[in-house]
Design a protein around this motif. Sequence first.
Motif, mmCIF file in Angstrom:
data_model
loop_
_atom_site.group_PDB
_atom_site.id
_atom_site.type_symbol
_atom_site.label_atom_id
_atom_site.label_comp_id
_atom_site.label_asym_id
_atom_site.label_seq_id
_atom_site.Cartn_x
_atom_site.Cartn_y
_atom_site.Cartn_z
ATOM 1 N N SER A 1 -7.140 -5.933 10.503
ATOM 2 C CA SER A 1 -7.097 -4.610 9.896
ATOM 3 C C SER A 1 -5.826 -4.489 9.059
ATOM 4 O O SER A 1 -4.922 -5.326 9.158
ATOM 5 C CB SER A 1 -7.135 -3.510 10.963
ATOM 6 O OG SER A 1 -6.004 -3.615 11.814
ATOM 7 N N ILE A 2 -5.779 -3.434 8.266
ATOM 8 C CA ILE A 2 -4.612 -3.214 7.413
ATOM 9 C C ILE A 2 -3.633 -2.290 8.137
ATOM 10 O O ILE A 2 -3.922 -1.121 8.369
ATOM 11 C CB ILE A 2 -5.033 -2.603 6.063
ATOM 12 C CG1 ILE A 2 -5.922 -3.585 5.305
ATOM 13 C CG2 ILE A 2 -3.813 -2.244 5.228
ATOM 14 C CD1 ILE A 2 -6.428 -3.057 3.990
ATOM 15 N N LYS A 3 -2.499 -2.842 8.528
ATOM 16 C CA LYS A 3 -1.434 -2.064 9.142
ATOM 17 C C LYS A 3 -0.181 -2.228 8.302
ATOM 18 O O LYS A 3 0.120 -3.312 7.814
ATOM 19 C CB LYS A 3 -1.187 -2.522 10.582
ATOM 20 C CG LYS A 3 -2.345 -2.227 11.529
ATOM 21 C CD LYS A 3 -2.006 -2.630 12.955
ATOM 22 C CE LYS A 3 -3.151 -2.314 13.905
ATOM 23 N NZ LYS A 3 -2.836 -2.711 15.297
ATOM 24 N N GLN B 1 5.106 -2.307 2.850
ATOM 25 C CA GLN B 1 4.620 -3.670 2.997
ATOM 26 C C GLN B 1 3.586 -3.743 4.108
ATOM 27 O O GLN B 1 3.582 -2.935 5.035
ATOM 28 C CB GLN B 1 5.775 -4.631 3.288
ATOM 29 C CG GLN B 1 6.683 -4.872 2.096
ATOM 30 C CD GLN B 1 7.788 -5.857 2.424
ATOM 31 O OE1 GLN B 1 8.296 -5.886 3.540
ATOM 32 N NE2 GLN B 1 8.164 -6.673 1.450
ATOM 33 N N ARG B 2 2.750 -4.756 4.028
ATOM 34 C CA ARG B 2 1.680 -4.940 5.007
ATOM 35 C C ARG B 2 2.177 -5.757 6.195
ATOM 36 O O ARG B 2 2.930 -6.718 6.037
ATOM 37 C CB ARG B 2 0.503 -5.645 4.341
ATOM 38 C CG ARG B 2 -0.718 -5.824 5.217
ATOM 39 C CD ARG B 2 -1.865 -6.383 4.409
ATOM 40 N NE ARG B 2 -3.046 -6.616 5.224
ATOM 41 C CZ ARG B 2 -4.218 -7.016 4.746
ATOM 42 N NH1 ARG B 2 -4.338 -7.237 3.442
ATOM 43 N NH2 ARG B 2 -5.259 -7.204 5.538
ATOM 44 N N ASP B 3 1.745 -5.361 7.388
ATOM 45 C CA ASP B 3 2.057 -6.106 8.599
ATOM 46 C C ASP B 3 1.039 -7.236 8.722
ATOM 47 O O ASP B 3 -0.134 -7.009 9.021
ATOM 48 C CB ASP B 3 1.988 -5.185 9.819
ATOM 49 C CG ASP B 3 2.442 -5.875 11.095
ATOM 50 O OD1 ASP B 3 2.711 -7.093 11.047
ATOM 51 O OD2 ASP B 3 2.524 -5.201 12.132
ATOM 52 N N THR B 4 1.483 -8.464 8.469
ATOM 53 C CA THR B 4 0.563 -9.604 8.435
ATOM 54 C C THR B 4 0.290 -10.189 9.820
ATOM 55 O O THR B 4 -0.478 -11.151 9.945
ATOM 56 C CB THR B 4 1.143 -10.712 7.539
ATOM 57 O OG1 THR B 4 2.444 -11.080 8.016
ATOM 58 C CG2 THR B 4 1.248 -10.230 6.103
ATOM 59 N N TYR C 1 0.846 -1.194 0.000
ATOM 60 C CA TYR C 1 0.000 0.000 0.000
ATOM 61 C C TYR C 1 0.882 1.245 0.000
ATOM 62 O O TYR C 1 1.975 1.235 0.561
ATOM 63 C CB TYR C 1 -0.905 0.023 1.242
ATOM 64 C CG TYR C 1 -2.013 -1.000 1.226
ATOM 65 C CD1 TYR C 1 -3.319 -0.641 0.937
ATOM 66 C CD2 TYR C 1 -1.741 -2.334 1.500
ATOM 67 C CE1 TYR C 1 -4.330 -1.576 0.928
ATOM 68 C CE2 TYR C 1 -2.751 -3.286 1.492
ATOM 69 C CZ TYR C 1 -4.040 -2.895 1.209
ATOM 70 O OH TYR C 1 -5.040 -3.832 1.189
ATOM 71 N N GLY C 2 0.363 2.310 -0.612
ATOM 72 C CA GLY C 2 1.130 3.545 -0.606
ATOM 73 C C GLY C 2 0.352 4.715 -1.182
ATOM 74 O O GLY C 2 -0.859 4.651 -1.379
#
Length: 313
Positions: free
Chosen positions: A243-245, A235-238, A219-220
């Motif tokens: 939620s999207i972090k 990068q996404r914290d999986t 995301y950006g």
Amino acid sequence: DIEKHIGVNIDLGASSTATGNLIIPGLEEVEGQDLSTLPVGRGQWPEKFNTSETRFEDVYNCFPERSVSGTHISALPNEIILTILRYVVSMELDLRSVETFGETCKWFHNLARTPQLWQAACQKIWTDIQPKAIPTSWRAIFINRPHMRFDGVYVSRIKYHRQGAQKPNMCCTLQTVFYHRFLRFFSDGLVLGLNTTQAPQYAVAALKDRTSTNKDVTYGQYTISGREVKIVLFQRDTSDRSSIKLKPDQSFNITFKLSGSTGRQALQWSEYFTVDKKNGLTTKRNIEVVPPHFSKFVYIRAKSYTAVSGGTI
């Protein structure tokens, strides 16, 4: 606004020379002349009212060619149809469908050229644009001024060869690496990225919504100045799937040059570097953007992105 509409009152008597009152959406005054109540002869108006904003070829409303059992679309007021068109444009700025709608008949052609539709789309992309400083039509600005497409994806096909692991008593192996890079842009500045070896249709589905369930999606934000497009991806914290972090300690910074026309766009690599922030230190690493590892992105329209409207512009 949709309160301004096209309307005529005409006497179509067999022996009469038809005249009417012409109201053009958003063009009540052209070159200082008030057109809102100007009587127009049926064979006189084309030369007077063709403008850079709207080219009218007929001012009369649509009528059904044959009798219909239900309500014909010509019974709908122009305000209703323009409201529907705002949903067609949606947040993906699908002006392509509006242009297709305008090819149906002369009445729809006039409605598809309504300046307020194109103005709303332009001001969604270029928030600092000043309406009073516009020397040409909003439609011409949208078509000719460089901007990203929001109803599809930008695809880069990567293919190269590398040497594999060498085994005893065997010649060295040569491996072929093949995958795709995808970018999806949104009108509010959001951009999604995805590198995958899967078939393109899976990537297109993964990038359809802003909140993708694919953990590999980055995301950006992006900005565009002229034909220069700058992107910052995270990068996404999986660890948290609810939620999207994003991971703030590493960013991917890319600069592209936008080339081609609106329908045949391409993104050429200009610069690429990463920024790592760990233990209070910031490290920048420049990456050389050379083929075949960094081939251009080509725009491809995705019909599923505009199949259902997510709201009005």
